[in-house]
Design a protein around this motif. Sequence first.
Motif, PDB file in Angstrom:
ATOM      1  N   VAL A   1       0.862  -1.181   0.000  1.00 18.10           N
ATOM      2  CA  VAL A   1       0.000   0.000   0.000  1.00 18.10           C
ATOM      3  C   VAL A   1       0.902   1.236   0.000  1.00 18.10           C
ATOM      4  CG1 VAL A   1      -1.716   1.318   1.290  1.00 18.10           C
ATOM      5  CG2 VAL A   1      -1.874  -1.187   1.197  1.00 18.10           C
ATOM      6  N   SER A   2       0.788   2.067  -1.030  1.00 21.68           N
ATOM      7  CA  SER A   2       1.659   3.240  -1.127  1.00 21.68           C
ATOM      8  C   SER A   2       1.088   4.454  -0.403  1.00 21.68           C
ATOM      9  CB  SER A   2       1.916   3.589  -2.597  1.00 21.68           C
ATOM     10  OG  SER A   2       0.697   3.837  -3.276  1.00 21.68           O
ATOM     11  N   ASP A   3      -0.234   4.474  -0.220  1.00 23.24           N
ATOM     12  CA  ASP A   3      -0.864   5.595   0.493  1.00 23.24           C
ATOM     13  C   ASP A   3      -2.283   5.187   0.854  1.00 23.24           C
ATOM     14  OD1 ASP A   3      -1.163   8.083   1.637  1.00 23.24           O
ATOM     15  OD2 ASP A   3      -1.743   9.060  -0.240  1.00 23.24           O
ATOM     16  N   CYS A   4      -2.811   5.783   1.898  1.00 23.06           N
ATOM     17  CA  CYS A   4      -4.210   5.506   2.256  1.00 23.06           C
ATOM     18  C   CYS A   4      -4.741   6.599   3.172  1.00 23.06           C
ATOM     19  CB  CYS A   4      -4.345   4.141   2.927  1.00 23.06           C
ATOM     20  SG  CYS A   4      -3.482   3.984   4.499  1.00 23.06           S
ATOM     21  N   SER A   5      -6.049   6.715   3.243  1.00 21.20           N
ATOM     22  CA  SER A   5      -6.694   7.674   4.138  1.00 21.20           C
ATOM     23  C   SER A   5      -6.463   7.239   5.587  1.00 21.20           C
ATOM     24  CB  SER A   5      -8.198   7.728   3.850  1.00 21.20           C
ATOM     25  OG  SER A   5      -8.445   8.064   2.503  1.00 21.20           O
ATOM     26  N   GLU A   6      -6.433   8.189   6.482  1.00 18.76           N
ATOM     27  CA  GLU A   6      -6.169   7.885   7.892  1.00 18.76           C
ATOM     28  C   GLU A   6      -7.254   6.963   8.458  1.00 18.76           C
ATOM     29  OE1 GLU A   6      -5.412  10.227  12.149  1.00 18.76           O
ATOM     30  OE2 GLU A   6      -5.694  11.366  10.284  1.00 18.76           O
TER      31      GLU A   6
ATOM     32  N   ARG B   1      -4.303   5.485  -8.216  1.00 21.09           N
ATOM     33  CA  ARG B   1      -3.927   6.907  -8.106  1.00 21.09           C
ATOM     34  C   ARG B   1      -4.973   7.612  -7.252  1.00 21.09           C
ATOM     35  NH1 ARG B   1      -5.514   5.738 -13.405  1.00 21.09           N
ATOM     36  NH2 ARG B   1      -7.451   6.724 -14.078  1.00 21.09           N
ATOM     37  N   VAL B   2      -4.599   8.755  -6.694  1.00 19.71           N
ATOM     38  CA  VAL B   2      -5.517   9.506  -5.834  1.00 19.71           C
ATOM     39  C   VAL B   2      -6.771   9.856  -6.634  1.00 19.71           C
ATOM     40  CG1 VAL B   2      -5.845  11.617  -4.503  1.00 19.71           C
ATOM     41  CG2 VAL B   2      -3.636  10.439  -4.467  1.00 19.71           C
TER      42      VAL B   2
ATOM     43  N   GLU C   1     -10.591  13.295  -3.188  1.00 19.66           N
ATOM     44  CA  GLU C   1      -9.346  13.121  -2.432  1.00 19.66           C
ATOM     45  C   GLU C   1      -9.600  12.850  -0.953  1.00 19.66           C
ATOM     46  OE1 GLU C   1      -8.439  15.691  -6.005  1.00 19.66           O
ATOM     47  OE2 GLU C   1     -10.016  15.582  -4.463  1.00 19.66           O
TER      48      GLU C   1
ATOM     49  N   VAL D   1      -7.501   3.733  -0.653  1.00 22.98           N
ATOM     50  CA  VAL D   1      -6.211   3.058  -0.515  1.00 22.98           C
ATOM     51  C   VAL D   1      -5.553   3.069  -1.883  1.00 22.98           C
ATOM     52  CG1 VAL D   1      -5.033   0.873  -0.045  1.00 22.98           C
ATOM     53  CG2 VAL D   1      -6.975   1.567   1.376  1.00 22.98           C
ATOM     54  N   ILE D   2      -4.264   3.420  -1.964  1.00 27.10           N
ATOM     55  CA  ILE D   2      -3.536   3.457  -3.225  1.00 27.10           C
ATOM     56  C   ILE D   2      -2.596   2.238  -3.285  1.00 27.10           C
ATOM     57  CG2 ILE D   2      -2.055   4.799  -4.760  1.00 27.10           C
ATOM     58  CD1 ILE D   2      -4.733   6.141  -4.116  1.00 27.10           C
TER      59      ILE D   2
ATOM     60  N   ASN E   1      -0.218  -0.472  -6.154  1.00 24.47           N
ATOM     61  CA  ASN E   1       0.480  -0.452  -7.440  1.00 24.47           C
ATOM     62  C   ASN E   1      -0.373  -1.033  -8.567  1.00 24.47           C
ATOM     63  OD1 ASN E   1       2.799   0.684  -6.362  1.00 24.47           O
ATOM     64  ND2 ASN E   1       3.694  -1.302  -5.842  1.00 24.47           N
TER      65      ASN E   1
END
Length: 490
Positions: free
Chosen positions: A12-17, A69-70, A75, A80-81, A83
């Motif tokens: 997971v490269s990024d995600c909401s809190e 992607r976001v 936004e 969850v971002i 690959n």
Amino acid sequence: MKLKKLLEGIEVSDCSEGVLDYEIEGISEDSREDLEGKAFVCLVGEHNDGHDYIGKAVEKGAKVLICERVPQGFEEYPHVIVNSTRRTDAFLWSRFYGDPADSLKVLCVTGTNGKTTITYMLKSILEEMGKKVGVIGTIKNMIGDVEVKSSMTTPLPAQLYKLIADMRDAGVEYLVMEASSHALDYEKLAPITPEIGIFTNLTPDHLDYHGTMANYAKAKAKLFKMSKISVINADDSYGKYMYEQASGRRYTYSRESRYADFTAQNIVSNGIRGSEYDLISENEAIHISCAIPGAFSVSNSLAAAVSARLCGASCKDVALALRRLQGVSGRMETVSLGGDFTVLIDYAHTPDALENVLKTIRAFKTPSQRLVALFGCGGDRDKTKRPVMGGIATAMADFTVITSDNSRTEDPKEIIRQILTGVSEGSNYTVIPNRTEALQWVVRNARKDDIILVAGKGHENYEITAEGKHPFSEKAILKAALAEKESGRN
């Protein structure tokens, strides 16, 4: 189930809190569904991108978005971002059903031709061992002896992992499945670690999707990077590449060379009744009898026998099961019409497969027998193989009937026109675009002792045209045509 549990093993490269602690009630890739409590996966495909449907998914109540992607304009929406949403989708469904493949011994077969036959040979041998076997493939899916409808060679992850879970719950010990190049490229099988991966051969097919043979081979090779054991056809020109890509234990098989780990020697053709040979390895020899004719059937049975032995099958189990297996639906299948000619139905829909089956028939037919081939080419598929198949059929058959075969959205006459560009002047053939009429024609015009090959559809019981998919039974059409011929109404 918590989202972080579903995403185990996924980067997971990024995600909401706080989103990873969400309880997820379901998964969906379809923005038209009720998405309350579900994770919406934005699949990126050939023609559609799930990111374009985020707005609709939000309207439908998606609890979280799984994206590459976001999400523009969303936004702040829980997301969850990752690959690859394709790869992630497979893991989500596998986790959702409790990683069912981990409870089974999975054997996967890949290659252009031979996959279906090998899966049924393996099923026969494993059942001879007393094992309960599941099958996932082109003809049908099976949980033991119970048939489950099949719509594609390798189902979508939502159906695939539900089916494997049903197998686990039914006490299946071995799963034998076909692994298509599309499934491997889309990483549908990423959560599975096969006990054995089997490579049959690689010839031009699906190039409308893969673009090049290199890309096609690369997709197929993914199986051998995943498998604990790889069983590779050393006779195929891509065998060396697959062998080099394999990460686990590697074995080769061959009917042409004595330098492979397992070889077929002392091969004897019994014509339409099949072949027999000795399977030779460093430590043993097994006499194999196979009722399916053709050199390719020697290769297929060799692959199945080797893989079964690696699973612990005895020499006796292997030999007995292959001798008992009388055939596979739509694979060099003799149709019992009762006339004074023979009809064989085969799934051959690639140049290599068509050439092999025609070569097999030519090898056992007598000089006085006529070989008649009926075939067409699929619409919305690789167009480069059309003239090649036209050239092969008219060169190898004594007479050829060129017709339609799942024309889909294309004009059948245009497909046939492209086939004809590969036909040499002076060839013996006729063109009958309507496949029903073509089948009726070959029966009406059949001569005593003719061998008629009906190629392309094999086990399929449908035809796909611009009007859609509708029932289509070649066997029923052939039988009705013979009844009409014998009644004198033709």
